[in-house]
Design an enzyme around this catalytic site. Structure first.
Site, short mmCIF file in Angstrom:
data_model
loop_
_atom_site.label_atom_id
_atom_site.label_comp_id
_atom_site.label_asym_id
_atom_site.label_seq_id
_atom_site.Cartn_x
_atom_site.Cartn_y
_atom_site.Cartn_z
N ALA A 70 0.77 -1.24 0.00
CA ALA A 70 0.00 0.00 0.00
C ALA A 70 0.80 1.30 0.00
O ALA A 70 0.30 2.32 -0.44
CB ALA A 70 -0.94 -0.01 1.21
N PRO B 205 3.19 4.41 -0.88
CA PRO B 205 2.92 5.49 0.09
C PRO B 205 1.45 5.81 0.29
O PRO B 205 1.12 6.79 0.96
CB PRO B 205 3.67 6.68 -0.52
CG PRO B 205 3.58 6.44 -1.99
CD PRO B 205 3.68 4.95 -2.17
N CYS C 28 3.67 -0.96 -12.21
CA CYS C 28 4.01 0.23 -13.00
C CYS C 28 5.19 -0.11 -13.89
O CYS C 28 6.17 0.63 -13.96
CB CYS C 28 4.26 1.44 -12.12
SG CYS C 28 5.43 1.16 -10.82
C1 LIG Z 1 4.37 -0.31 -6.25
S1 LIG Z 1 4.64 0.05 -4.59
C2 LIG Z 1 3.01 0.34 -4.03
C3 LIG Z 1 2.48 1.70 -4.37
C4 LIG Z 1 1.14 1.98 -3.69
N1 LIG Z 1 0.16 0.95 -3.98
C5 LIG Z 1 0.58 3.32 -4.10
O1 LIG Z 1 -0.20 3.40 -5.06
O2 LIG Z 1 0.93 4.31 -3.47
C6 LIG Z 1 4.96 -1.51 -3.92
C7 LIG Z 1 5.03 -1.52 -2.41
O3 LIG Z 1 5.10 -2.90 -2.02
C8 LIG Z 1 5.84 -2.97 -0.83
N2 LIG Z 1 6.22 -4.39 -0.67
C9 LIG Z 1 7.21 -5.07 -1.29
N3 LIG Z 1 7.21 -6.36 -0.93
C10 LIG Z 1 6.16 -6.51 -0.06
C11 LIG Z 1 5.64 -7.60 0.67
N4 LIG Z 1 6.19 -8.82 0.59
N5 LIG Z 1 4.57 -7.38 1.46
C12 LIG Z 1 4.02 -6.15 1.57
N6 LIG Z 1 4.48 -5.07 0.89
C13 LIG Z 1 5.53 -5.25 0.09
C14 LIG Z 1 6.96 -1.99 -1.04
O4 LIG Z 1 7.49 -1.58 0.21
C15 LIG Z 1 6.25 -0.85 -1.78
O5 LIG Z 1 5.82 0.11 -0.87
#
Ligand SMILES: C[S@@+](CC[C@H](N)C(=O)[O-])C[C@H]1O[C@@H](n2cnc3c(N)ncnc32)[C@H](O)[C@@H]1O
Length: 412
Positions: A243, A245, A377
């Site tokens: 989720a 930022p 993305c």
């Molecule tokens: C693409 S970004 C998300 C952007 C967010 N959905 C937004 O629209 O603002 C991916 C996120 O996944 C988190 N992440 C990576 N591996 C993860 C995991 N195993 N469990 C939960 N979060 C994870 C990262 O820290 C990052 O914040």
């Protein structure tokens, strides 16, 4: 030098976008298409979009504030600012058509790092930490030309003209901080160093400092569409598995009218702090937890029995959520402009196993007849079409459906 032809430092086989993808896929693209894709990656989008937070504001109010801001910074300008024809809470700013060759080049030059340069092309000013070089003798209010350090060879604090042949002309601006405020031991400079007046992207200087906090967000249209595809409704149980930022979490909460249960998870405490801050600022009601979303599932009801409700956080039982958003960590090859990208082929390929693990959890958490939106993305087939093909092969309970709102491609 104008926009580069490719962002990549490593030379890939021309199949970057295809066979990196789904190994079983026989999709191929021509070299011309591949080269066009690389040039597209380097260039800036032609529009900028704001999503309005209707919990705190309304589209008409933000439209007037944006028009006022743009006319203040650019005077009478031809920039078009409209409400999006298909999404009423989105405002679109169309970049000016710019002939890069006609932009003035000033004698005094500023060099910025490539991340700062990419932000300038999307409407930011130059903030102090992004400045690599400022020629000695540069004074406050001097007009300067700004270049990106594509080679990453510029020494921080350089006083002379930076002669690197790969530096990229980004645009022009006015100096707001002096050399001694920017460079020096134990300095931690902040604030605007150069106020941008024009760039090769034609995007006007924007930001959101002129808007009431939490009233609107600079967000790209595809990200906005993800949440419309999820179609959150009041009183549903929804989980946003990756989720931070919080750009999509805040949008989901808004469409749920803050009614129902919205769970938002991210993996690290730093990212969770950012997520909480964004939700607070936007007045978005979400239950936020730090967890690895590939491990939030419990198949053992005893394990979950200590919980009174899902609001207590993971682990969750199968079929808990009406809707699941999996906005997965990815190779980020869709974020533009990318002036320089140092990812290796190995790194680009490394995301699929984690995405599959998260997907498996997402499917299990979903109620029968629920909606799962998987988004990234990036543009590699492996992480997008390849994942969808794998998911449909693996989980027979899934059905691929067309979102009610589609933009771009054949839909115009
Ligand atoms: C693409 S970004 C998300 C952007 C967010 N959905 C937004 O629209 O603002 C991916 C996120 O996944 C988190 N992440 C990576 N591996 C993860 C995991 N195993 N469990 C939960 N979060 C994870 C990262 O820290 C990052 O914040």
């Amino acid at each position: 030098m104008p926009y580069p032809d490719s962002p990549f430092v490593e030379t890939f086989k021309s199949q970057l976008v295809t066979c990196l993808s789904d190994e079983k896929s026989d999709t191929t693209i021509s070299n011309a298409e591949y080269e066009r894709t690389l040039r597209w990656l380097c260039s800036s989008p032609r529009i900028t979009s704001y999503r309005i937070n209707t919990l705190k504001s309304n589209t008409e109010e933000i439209l007037q504030a944006l028009k006022k801001h743009v006319s203040e910074v650019l005077g009478e300008s031809l920039i078009k600012i409209d409400i999006h024809p298909s999404i009423s809470d989105v405002i679109v700013i169309h970049n000016n058509d710019i002939n890069e060759k006609l932009l003035e080049r000033h004698d005094k030059q500023i060099v910025v790092d490539v991340d700062c340069a990419a932000a300038l092309l999307r409407g930011a000013h130059v903030y102090a930490p992004g400045v690599m070089a400022m020629m000695s003798g540069t004074q406050i209010n001097d007009e300067v030309s700004v270049f990106a350090d594509a080679s990453r060879k510029c020494k921080k604090g350089l006083q002379k003209l930076y002669k690197d042949e790969n530096k990229i002309f980004i645009g022009n601006g006015v100096v707001k901080m002096k050399r001694h405020e920017l460079f020096g031991e134990n300095l931690n400079p902040s604030g605007i160093a150069i106020e941008i007046t024009e760039t090769i992207s034609g995007c006007p200087p924007l930001g959101d400092h002129f808007l009431p906090p939490g009233s609107a967000l600079l967000q790209n249209l595809p990200s906005i569409l993800c949440v419309h595809a999820l179609n959150p409704q009041p009183n549903e149980n929804i989980i946003d598995m990756c989720a931070s930022p919080g750009n999509k979490t805040t949008h989901i909460a808004e469409l749920m009218q803050n009614k129902g249960v919205l769970i938002a998870i991210d993996k690290t405490s730093k990212r969770v702090t950012q997520l909480k801050k964004r939700c607070d600022e936007f007045g978005a009601k979400a239950y936020i937890f730090e967890a690895d979303s590939s491990k939030i599932l419990s198949l053992d009801s005893v394990d979950c029995s200590r919980q009174n409700s899902i609001k207590d956080g993971p682990p969750f039982l199968p079929e808990t959520f009406d809707k699941v958003l999996l906005d997965a960590p990815c190779s980020v090859l869709g974020k533009r402009p990318q002036l320089v990208n140092r990812l290796s082929e190995k790194m680009i390929k490394s995301y699929v196993p984690l995405q599959r693990k998260l997907f498996e959890t997402a499917v299990t958490l979903l109620k029968t007849h629920g909606t799962l939106v998987y988004s990234t993305c990036t543009i590699t087939l492996a992480e997008n079409e390849g994942m969808v093909a794998w998911a449909l092969r693996t989980f027979k309970c899934l059905e691929l459906v067309r979102p009610s709102l589609c933009l771009g491609g054949q839909d115009g």
